[in-house]
Scaffold this motif. Structure first.
Motif, PDB file in Angstrom:
ATOM      1  N   UNK A  78       4.946   0.280   1.559  1.00 33.04           N
ATOM      2  CA  UNK A  78       5.630  -0.964   1.894  1.00 33.04           C
ATOM      3  C   UNK A  78       5.993  -1.003   3.373  1.00 33.04           C
ATOM      4  N   UNK A  79       6.318   0.155   3.968  1.00 33.72           N
ATOM      5  CA  UNK A  79       6.660   0.183   5.390  1.00 33.72           C
ATOM      6  C   UNK A  79       5.472  -0.225   6.252  1.00 33.72           C
ATOM      7  N   UNK A  80       4.283   0.183   5.863  1.00 35.83           N
ATOM      8  CA  UNK A  80       3.068  -0.167   6.610  1.00 35.83           C
ATOM      9  C   UNK A  80       2.769  -1.661   6.470  1.00 35.83           C
ATOM     10  N   UNK A  81       2.905  -2.178   5.247  1.00 37.56           N
ATOM     11  CA  UNK A  81       2.670  -3.602   5.027  1.00 37.56           C
ATOM     12  C   UNK A  81       3.662  -4.441   5.814  1.00 37.56           C
ATOM     13  N   UNK A  82       4.939  -4.013   5.829  1.00 37.89           N
ATOM     14  CA  UNK A  82       5.966  -4.759   6.558  1.00 37.89           C
ATOM     15  C   UNK A  82       5.684  -4.753   8.052  1.00 37.89           C
ATOM     16  N   UNK A 214       3.326   1.466  -2.675  1.00 32.21           N
ATOM     17  CA  UNK A 214       3.132   0.233  -3.449  1.00 32.21           C
ATOM     18  C   UNK A 214       2.601   0.584  -4.835  1.00 32.21           C
ATOM     19  N   UNK A 215       1.611   1.460  -4.879  1.00 28.23           N
ATOM     20  CA  UNK A 215       1.072   1.985  -6.137  1.00 28.23           C
ATOM     21  C   UNK A 215       1.451   3.463  -6.198  1.00 28.23           C
ATOM     22  N   UNK A 216       2.303   3.827  -7.135  1.00 27.56           N
ATOM     23  CA  UNK A 216       2.750   5.210  -7.258  1.00 27.56           C
ATOM     24  C   UNK A 216       1.577   6.127  -7.579  1.00 27.56           C
ATOM     25  N   UNK A 247      -0.138   1.145  14.769  1.00 26.18           N
ATOM     26  CA  UNK A 247       1.131   0.413  14.788  1.00 26.18           C
ATOM     27  C   UNK A 247       1.737   0.356  16.179  1.00 26.18           C
ATOM     28  N   UNK A 248       1.399   1.333  17.013  1.00 28.62           N
ATOM     29  CA  UNK A 248       1.966   1.430  18.358  1.00 28.62           C
ATOM     30  C   UNK A 248       0.992   0.959  19.441  1.00 28.62           C
ATOM     31  N   UNK A 249      -0.255   0.671  19.040  1.00 24.45           N
ATOM     32  CA  UNK A 249      -1.265   0.308  20.033  1.00 24.45           C
ATOM     33  C   UNK A 249      -1.617   1.469  20.943  1.00 24.45           C
ATOM     34  N   UNK A 250      -1.531   2.701  20.387  1.00 21.38           N
ATOM     35  CA  UNK A 250      -1.784   3.911  21.172  1.00 21.38           C
ATOM     36  C   UNK A 250      -2.608   4.859  20.313  1.00 21.38           C
ATOM     37  N   UNK A 251      -3.723   5.331  20.851  1.00 22.12           N
ATOM     38  CA  UNK A 251      -4.650   6.124  20.050  1.00 22.12           C
ATOM     39  C   UNK A 251      -4.773   7.551  20.572  1.00 22.12           C
ATOM     40  N   UNK A 252      -5.442   8.393  19.796  1.00 20.30           N
ATOM     41  CA  UNK A 252      -5.510   9.809  20.112  1.00 20.30           C
ATOM     42  C   UNK A 252      -6.330  10.069  21.369  1.00 20.30           C
TER      43      UNK A 252
END
Length: 290
Positions: A78-82, A214-216, A247-252
């Motif tokens: 849910x945190x990712x979806x939000x 979301x799906x256990x 989520x941060x617009x920053x990649x490895x």
């Protein structure tokens, strides 16, 4: 089931006991072979100890060798979806990853030069199937799980956009580190709240529990089993919470160090290689043939 935490090493399969590894006298080349043959880790609790080696500095193999199937799910927290502003899916977004992408703990992974500039980490709880699940009810799932471990379900975000194929974006060699140890479910205080945390270069980037899914775990594996049989040794990656590079617009970048912790599982550490190579080592056992 007896509570146990196990690893695969260059010396053989072993149990983690405080600061040591008790290397067992067993014919199995790695933990995955134990599960495929017996459906659990119980047999290891009855195996005699051949020798003891210090845990610190031990060369660990990919604990499950090369699993036959590695399932993954997109957008399952849910945190990712939000964070992304997307609605909650009504059905799991499922894919199969290439088992050739599995990487050992403490190993290096290369950025696929010329193919991605958006290589990302995803800290995840990985479930290892012990007993065959087909058309299983959710309440049948936990009794059929052999173990839990950590995974880094790396993704080339730009490849995902251009191909719309999660399997391609996640299957480059070394893109799926798994380990470092495998724990039985009894090692976890609360299976409804399994913690997962990810650090990038010692900065905490992801922190959540399986309660945020979301799906256990029982629901997810049950749903998969109504379309495909899950066999002993198969791995199901259960999704990643908010805090990824996307989520941060920053990649490895070369030299980055990712550390993933899942409850009592030994930390899974992966370093992005400073210079490219074609085939990062999985450090799998020479007898790891499936």
């Amino acid at each position: 089931m007896t509570s146990v935490q196990v690893v695969s090493t260059v010396f053989g399969v072993g149990c983690v006991e405080n600061d040591d590894i008790a290397v067992l006298d067993t014919p199995f080349p790695h933990v995955g072979a134990v599960i495929e043959a017996t459906g659990s880790l119980d047999v290891l609790t009855r195996s005699p100890v051949r020798e003891r080696v210090p845990l610190q500095g031990a060369a660990l193999l990919a604990p499950l060798g090369t699993p036959r199937s590695v399932w993954g799910v997109g957008l399952n927290y849910r945190s990712k979806a939000a964070h992304t502003g997307r609605g909650l899916p009504s059905e799991p977004i499922l894919y199969l990853g290439a088992s050739s992408a599995v990487l050992a703990p403490d190993a290096e992974v290369s950025i696929p030069t010329g193919q991605t500039v958006e290589m990302d980490y995803e800290g995840e709880i990985a479930i290892v199937v012990g007993r065959r699940l087909y058309r299983a009810a959710p309440e049948e799932v936990w009794p059929s799980v052999a173990g839990i471990t950590a995974a880094n379900d790396m993704t080339a975000r730009d490849v995902m956009r251009t191909t719309a194929a999660p399997t391609l974006a996640k299957s480059f060699p070394g893109f799926n580190p798994i380990g470092a140890s495998v724990c039985t479910v009894d090692e976890f205080a609360d299976l409804d709240r399994i913690p997962v945390r990810t650090w990038l270069n010692d900065e905490l980037r992801q922190e959540d529990t399986s309660d945020g899914m979301i799906f256990s775990v029982p629901d997810l594996l049950s749903r998969i089993s109504w379309f495909a049989a899950l066999e002993p040794g198969d791995v199901v990656l259960t999704g990643t919470p908010a805090g990824t590079g996307q989520d941060r617009g920053s990649y490895l970048r070369p030299g980055d160090r990712i550390r993933i912790e899942v409850g009592p599982v030994l930390p899974l550490v992966t370093t992005v290689e400073a210079s490219s190579r074609d085939h990062p080592s999985t450090r799998s056992s020479p007898s790891d043939m499936h």
